[in-house]
Design a protein around this motif. Structure first.
Motif, mmCIF file in Angstrom:
data_model
loop_
_atom_site.group_PDB
_atom_site.id
_atom_site.type_symbol
_atom_site.label_atom_id
_atom_site.label_comp_id
_atom_site.label_asym_id
_atom_site.label_seq_id
_atom_site.Cartn_x
_atom_site.Cartn_y
_atom_site.Cartn_z
ATOM 1 N N LEU A 56 -1.219 10.950 4.794
ATOM 2 C CA LEU A 56 -1.289 9.507 4.997
ATOM 3 C C LEU A 56 -2.247 8.853 4.025
ATOM 4 O O LEU A 56 -3.397 9.268 3.885
ATOM 5 N N GLY A 57 -1.700 7.808 3.359
ATOM 6 C CA GLY A 57 -2.567 6.937 2.574
ATOM 7 C C GLY A 57 -2.931 5.752 3.444
ATOM 8 O O GLY A 57 -4.053 5.625 3.926
ATOM 9 N N ALA A 58 -1.925 4.914 3.677
ATOM 10 C CA ALA A 58 -2.136 3.754 4.538
ATOM 11 C C ALA A 58 -0.788 3.212 4.976
ATOM 12 O O ALA A 58 0.174 3.236 4.190
ATOM 13 N N GLY B 282 -12.092 2.861 3.369
ATOM 14 C CA GLY B 282 -13.181 2.183 2.677
ATOM 15 C C GLY B 282 -12.927 1.976 1.195
ATOM 16 O O GLY B 282 -13.663 1.232 0.535
ATOM 17 N N ARG B 283 -11.899 2.631 0.665
ATOM 18 C CA ARG B 283 -11.586 2.489 -0.759
ATOM 19 C C ARG B 283 -10.206 1.884 -0.995
ATOM 20 O O ARG B 283 -9.999 1.174 -1.964
ATOM 21 N N PHE B 284 -9.264 2.198 -0.145
ATOM 22 C CA PHE B 284 -7.889 1.694 -0.286
ATOM 23 C C PHE B 284 -7.644 0.595 0.739
ATOM 24 O O PHE B 284 -8.094 0.690 1.895
ATOM 25 N N THR B 285 -6.900 -0.423 0.305
ATOM 26 C CA THR B 285 -6.543 -1.531 1.182
ATOM 27 C C THR B 285 -5.034 -1.740 1.117
ATOM 28 O O THR B 285 -4.456 -1.779 0.026
ATOM 29 N N ILE B 286 -4.432 -1.884 2.283
ATOM 30 C CA ILE B 286 -2.996 -2.112 2.335
ATOM 31 C C ILE B 286 -2.719 -3.521 2.854
ATOM 32 O O ILE B 286 -3.453 -4.032 3.709
ATOM 33 N N SER B 287 -1.684 -4.126 2.305
ATOM 34 C CA SER B 287 -1.266 -5.447 2.749
ATOM 35 C C SER B 287 0.239 -5.561 2.580
ATOM 36 O O SER B 287 0.854 -4.715 1.915
#
Length: 119
Positions: free
Chosen positions: A45-47, A63-68
Motif C-alpha cells: 500500500l502506498g495510499a 508523512g511524506r506522500f499525500t493522496i488527493s
C-alpha cells in the motif's frame, strides 16, 4: 474501463515526484489509489482515497506522500515528497468501481509507472 497513469521517473533522494491516474469508462467509481509492486507478486500500500476523501496511507510513506482526487475528472494524484531509495519501484494505480449499473464493483489495476530514487 481503463486507468491511465502518468508521472513518475527518476529523482534523487530527498526530492519530489508526482503521479496521476485518470479513470475512464466507469459507471461508478469508489476507492482509488496507488500501490507499489512488491516481491512475490504482492502489492504494498502506498495510499488510497475513497470518494468522500477519506484516506489510508501506507506506514512506510506516511508523512511524506499525500493522496488527493478530483471526482469530476475521475483522477487520483499522489504527491511524493522526501523520496528515499527504498521508494523505488513500479507504482500501480488502483480503482474500485463498475462499468455499468448492472455489474458489481470490481478492482482494476493500471499498467504501472516506474519510480526510481537514487541515493
Amino acid at each position: 474501463v481503463r486507468l491511465v497513469e502518468s508521472g513518475g521517473g527518476f529523482m534523487q533522494a530527498g526530492g519530489s515526484l508526482s503521479l496521476s491516474c485518470t479513470a475512464s469508462g466507469f459507471y461508478s467509481l469508489g476507492t482509488m489509489g496507488w500501490y507499489r509492486r512488491a516481491p512475490w507478486n504482492r502489492r504494498e500500500l502506498g495510499a488510497i482515497i475513497d470518494a468522500g476523501g477519506s484516506t489510508d496511507i501506507g506506514d512506510s510513506v506516511k508523512g511524506r506522500f499525500t493522496i488527493s482526487r478530483d471526482n469530476a475528472k475521475k483522477t487520483v494524484y499522489l504527491q511524493m515528497n522526501i523520496l528515499k531509495p527504498e521508494d523505488t519501484g513500479v507504482y500501480l494505480c488502483y480503482a474500485n468501481g463498475r462499468a455499468t449499473w448492472e455489474e458489481v464493483d470490481d478492482d482494476l489495476w493500471g499498467q504501472g509507472t516506474q519510480v526510481t530514487v537514487s541515493s
